[in-house]
Structure formats: C-alpha cells, structure tokens
Design a protein around this motif. Structure first.
Motif, mmCIF file in Angstrom:
data_model
loop_
_atom_site.group_PDB
_atom_site.id
_atom_site.type_symbol
_atom_site.label_atom_id
_atom_site.label_comp_id
_atom_site.label_asym_id
_atom_site.label_seq_id
_atom_site.Cartn_x
_atom_site.Cartn_y
_atom_site.Cartn_z
ATOM 1 N N GLN A 9 0.834 -1.207 0.000
ATOM 2 C CA GLN A 9 0.000 0.000 0.000
ATOM 3 C C GLN A 9 0.867 1.255 0.000
ATOM 4 O OE1 GLN A 9 -2.310 0.776 3.570
ATOM 5 N NE2 GLN A 9 -3.922 1.744 2.353
ATOM 6 N N ALA A 10 1.912 1.247 0.818
ATOM 7 C CA ALA A 10 2.804 2.408 0.882
ATOM 8 C C ALA A 10 3.488 2.655 -0.458
ATOM 9 C CB ALA A 10 3.841 2.212 1.985
ATOM 10 N N ALA A 11 3.822 1.586 -1.171
ATOM 11 C CA ALA A 11 4.521 1.716 -2.448
ATOM 12 C C ALA A 11 3.585 1.967 -3.624
ATOM 13 C CB ALA A 11 5.341 0.452 -2.718
ATOM 14 N N ALA A 12 2.371 1.408 -3.560
ATOM 15 C CA ALA A 12 1.466 1.474 -4.714
ATOM 16 C C ALA A 12 0.435 2.582 -4.626
ATOM 17 C CB ALA A 12 0.747 0.125 -4.873
ATOM 18 N N GLY A 13 0.269 3.123 -3.444
ATOM 19 C CA GLY A 13 -0.801 4.111 -3.293
ATOM 20 C C GLY A 13 -2.141 3.443 -3.546
ATOM 21 N N GLU A 14 -2.946 4.032 -4.427
ATOM 22 C CA GLU A 14 -4.269 3.468 -4.732
ATOM 23 C C GLU A 14 -4.284 2.644 -6.023
ATOM 24 O OE1 GLU A 14 -6.938 3.324 -2.759
ATOM 25 O OE2 GLU A 14 -5.579 4.200 -1.292
ATOM 26 N N ASP A 15 -3.117 2.364 -6.566
ATOM 27 C CA ASP A 15 -3.008 1.565 -7.785
ATOM 28 C C ASP A 15 -3.174 0.086 -7.435
ATOM 29 O OD1 ASP A 15 -2.167 0.091 -10.029
ATOM 30 O OD2 ASP A 15 -0.608 1.552 -10.548
ATOM 31 N N VAL A 16 -4.373 -0.451 -7.648
ATOM 32 C CA VAL A 16 -4.705 -1.819 -7.248
ATOM 33 C C VAL A 16 -3.825 -2.840 -7.969
ATOM 34 C CG1 VAL A 16 -6.519 -3.580 -7.258
ATOM 35 C CG2 VAL A 16 -7.066 -1.239 -6.560
ATOM 36 N N ALA A 17 -3.600 -2.659 -9.252
ATOM 37 C CA ALA A 17 -2.786 -3.622 -10.005
ATOM 38 C C ALA A 17 -1.360 -3.672 -9.453
ATOM 39 C CB ALA A 17 -2.779 -3.266 -11.489
ATOM 40 N N LYS A 18 -0.777 -2.521 -9.200
ATOM 41 C CA LYS A 18 0.577 -2.479 -8.645
ATOM 42 C C LYS A 18 0.591 -3.099 -7.249
ATOM 43 C CE LYS A 18 4.469 0.587 -7.748
ATOM 44 N NZ LYS A 18 4.972 1.961 -7.786
ATOM 45 N N PHE A 19 -0.418 -2.799 -6.451
ATOM 46 C CA PHE A 19 -0.539 -3.379 -5.115
ATOM 47 C C PHE A 19 -0.541 -4.907 -5.194
ATOM 48 C CE2 PHE A 19 -3.394 -5.315 -1.989
ATOM 49 C CZ PHE A 19 -2.815 -4.922 -0.789
ATOM 50 N N MET A 20 -1.364 -5.449 -6.085
ATOM 51 C CA MET A 20 -1.471 -6.906 -6.209
ATOM 52 C C MET A 20 -0.165 -7.515 -6.710
ATOM 53 S SD MET A 20 -4.285 -7.778 -4.858
ATOM 54 C CE MET A 20 -4.256 -9.527 -5.295
ATOM 55 N N ASP A 21 0.518 -6.839 -7.639
ATOM 56 C CA ASP A 21 1.815 -7.339 -8.117
ATOM 57 C C ASP A 21 2.829 -7.397 -6.965
ATOM 58 O OD1 ASP A 21 0.888 -7.621 -10.712
ATOM 59 O OD2 ASP A 21 1.815 -5.751 -11.433
ATOM 60 N N LEU A 22 2.852 -6.353 -6.148
ATOM 61 C CA LEU A 22 3.779 -6.317 -5.011
ATOM 62 C C LEU A 22 3.422 -7.385 -3.982
ATOM 63 C CD1 LEU A 22 4.052 -2.444 -4.618
ATOM 64 C CD2 LEU A 22 5.874 -3.993 -5.377
ATOM 65 N N LEU A 23 2.138 -7.567 -3.740
ATOM 66 C CA LEU A 23 1.703 -8.577 -2.780
ATOM 67 C C LEU A 23 2.056 -9.979 -3.281
ATOM 68 C CD1 LEU A 23 0.312 -8.706 -0.028
ATOM 69 C CD2 LEU A 23 -1.864 -8.988 -1.232
ATOM 70 N N GLN A 24 1.848 -10.222 -4.567
ATOM 71 C CA GLN A 24 2.214 -11.514 -5.166
ATOM 72 C C GLN A 24 3.714 -11.755 -5.014
ATOM 73 O OE1 GLN A 24 0.197 -13.898 -6.770
ATOM 74 N NE2 GLN A 24 2.036 -15.142 -6.851
ATOM 75 N N ALA A 25 4.522 -10.741 -5.260
ATOM 76 C CA ALA A 25 5.977 -10.885 -5.135
ATOM 77 C C ALA A 25 6.373 -11.205 -3.691
ATOM 78 C CB ALA A 25 6.674 -9.615 -5.618
ATOM 79 N N SER A 26 5.705 -10.570 -2.752
ATOM 80 C CA SER A 26 5.994 -10.861 -1.344
ATOM 81 C C SER A 26 5.603 -12.285 -0.997
ATOM 82 C CB SER A 26 5.258 -9.876 -0.434
ATOM 83 O OG SER A 26 5.811 -8.590 -0.560
ATOM 84 N N GLY A 27 4.506 -12.755 -1.565
ATOM 85 C CA GLY A 27 4.101 -14.143 -1.356
ATOM 86 C C GLY A 27 5.147 -15.115 -1.868
ATOM 87 N N GLU A 28 5.710 -14.818 -3.013
ATOM 88 C CA GLU A 28 6.771 -15.666 -3.568
ATOM 89 C C GLU A 28 8.007 -15.643 -2.670
ATOM 90 O OE1 GLU A 28 6.406 -17.819 -6.070
ATOM 91 O OE2 GLU A 28 4.310 -17.127 -6.122
ATOM 92 N N LYS A 29 8.318 -14.474 -2.135
ATOM 93 C CA LYS A 29 9.463 -14.357 -1.219
ATOM 94 C C LYS A 29 9.234 -15.216 0.028
ATOM 95 C CE LYS A 29 12.132 -10.913 1.318
ATOM 96 N NZ LYS A 29 12.424 -9.488 1.478
ATOM 97 N N LEU A 30 8.041 -15.162 0.567
ATOM 98 C CA LEU A 30 7.738 -15.970 1.749
ATOM 99 C C LEU A 30 7.793 -17.460 1.420
ATOM 100 C CD1 LEU A 30 4.855 -13.870 3.307
ATOM 101 C CD2 LEU A 30 7.081 -14.329 4.370
ATOM 102 N N LYS A 31 7.212 -17.858 0.299
ATOM 103 C CA LYS A 31 7.218 -19.271 -0.075
ATOM 104 C C LYS A 31 8.636 -19.791 -0.282
ATOM 105 C CE LYS A 31 4.207 -19.198 -3.468
ATOM 106 N NZ LYS A 31 3.224 -19.593 -4.511
ATOM 107 N N ALA A 32 9.540 -18.952 -0.744
ATOM 108 C CA ALA A 32 10.921 -19.367 -0.993
ATOM 109 C C ALA A 32 11.693 -19.650 0.297
ATOM 110 C CB ALA A 32 11.647 -18.296 -1.808
ATOM 111 N N THR A 33 11.188 -19.175 1.430
ATOM 112 C CA THR A 33 11.898 -19.407 2.690
ATOM 113 C C THR A 33 11.885 -20.863 3.098
ATOM 114 O OG1 THR A 33 9.937 -18.943 4.052
ATOM 115 C CG2 THR A 33 11.397 -17.080 3.547
ATOM 116 N N ARG A 34 10.813 -21.571 2.784
ATOM 117 C CA ARG A 34 10.679 -23.005 3.075
ATOM 118 C C ARG A 34 9.860 -23.619 1.944
ATOM 119 N NH1 ARG A 34 10.188 -24.055 9.056
ATOM 120 N NH2 ARG A 34 11.811 -22.737 9.914
ATOM 121 N N PRO A 35 10.513 -23.953 0.849
ATOM 122 C CA PRO A 35 9.795 -24.412 -0.349
ATOM 123 C C PRO A 35 8.895 -25.631 -0.158
ATOM 124 C CG PRO A 35 12.091 -23.934 -0.849
ATOM 125 C CD PRO A 35 11.950 -23.863 0.641
#
Length: 165
Positions: free
Chosen positions: A72-98
C-alpha cells in the motif's frame, strides 16, 4: 504454553506488529521478537526463529498482512501495482521453506481473499485473513492435542497406568 504460569501463544498481533517467541532461545530464555516487515518475517521463517508447520502457516499469513501494508505504501491506490507487489511478497515468503505446505496454503489463501475492493480495503482484508488463519491453526493444534491425549491414555491403560512411562 505457559511461561511463569501464564498462558502464552507462539505468535500474536499487537496492532500492526507481530510478536513471535524466538524458539531458538528456548528453553533457556523466553525471547519475544517484534516483526514489522515482510522481510523480517521471511528471515524468522527461514532462520527457524519459529518452528512447526502450524505456526509457519500463521507466520505466512501475518507476513502477507505486513506485505499488504508495505505494498500500500509503495502502490498508493493503484490496485494492479498493489497486487503485483503482494504476489511478489508471497513468492518471497514461499521461498523461505519451499516444502512447507501450510506456508504455501496461507499465502495462497490471503492472495485469493484480497481480490476486490480498494487498496485500503484489501489491506484490512489481509489482516482479517491472517486472524482467520491463526484461528484455524490454533484449532488444529487443540485437536492434535486432544487426539494425542486419547492415544496416551489408551497406551497407559493397556500398559498398567504410570508404569508405561
């Protein structure tokens, strides 16, 4: 668990700060960490500050809620950018314990649960989903304990009470 006779949980939220018992310190010390970013949560998962499939699922859901705040801090009200960032964070979390199934499911469930509304609404939804995940995980632990207790009692009854141990 009880610490000095007081019931405690392994992980909980205080506002937008996640409190987590650093399990690396147990049983000699009782250390509670403050986790405020998705990166900190990823480190806690990867470096085994917390252990066990159930708490890792809770950690992933809380990590996604933290990620939603950062997105939210990075994307403001841009929903598509928000979702892209959230998806990337999900991938980062999943990579911690595949191989962590609970982690993957928690990430998936949060992403699936924040598909409508404004960015601000999606952030709030992510926190609600993290609470739901924690509730499911607590219930799962309770049921495991109840089942295990039945088995222990059955074993004890068959082996002559306390002589079984």
């Amino acid at each position: 668990m009880k610490v000095d006779g007081v019931p405690r949980q392994t992980m909980w939220a205080e506002g937008r700060v996640i409190k987590s018992v650093d399990q690396r310190s147990l049983p000699h010390e009782f250390v509670v960490e403050d986790i405020t970013t998705v990166h900190e949560m990823a480190v806690a998962i990867k470096d085994m500050h917390l252990r066990g499939a159930v708490v890792i699922g809770t950690a992933a859901a809380y990590g996604m809620a933290l990620a939603a705040c950062e997105a939210q801090a990075a994307a403001g009200e841009d929903v598509a950018k928000f979702m892209d960032l959230l998806q990337a964070s999900g991938e980062k979390l999943k990579a911690t314990r595949p191989t962590a199934v609970n982690l993957e499911h928690a990430v998936r469930d949060v992403l699936a649960g924040v598909t409508s509304g404004t960015v601000a609404e999606r952030v709030e939804q992510s926190w609600e989903l993290a609470k739901v995940q924690k509730g499911h995980d607590l219930d799962w632990c309770r049921r495991i304990g109840e089942h295990g207790l039945k088995i222990i009692r059955q074993m004890s009854d068959k082996k002559g009470g306390d002589k079984a141990f």
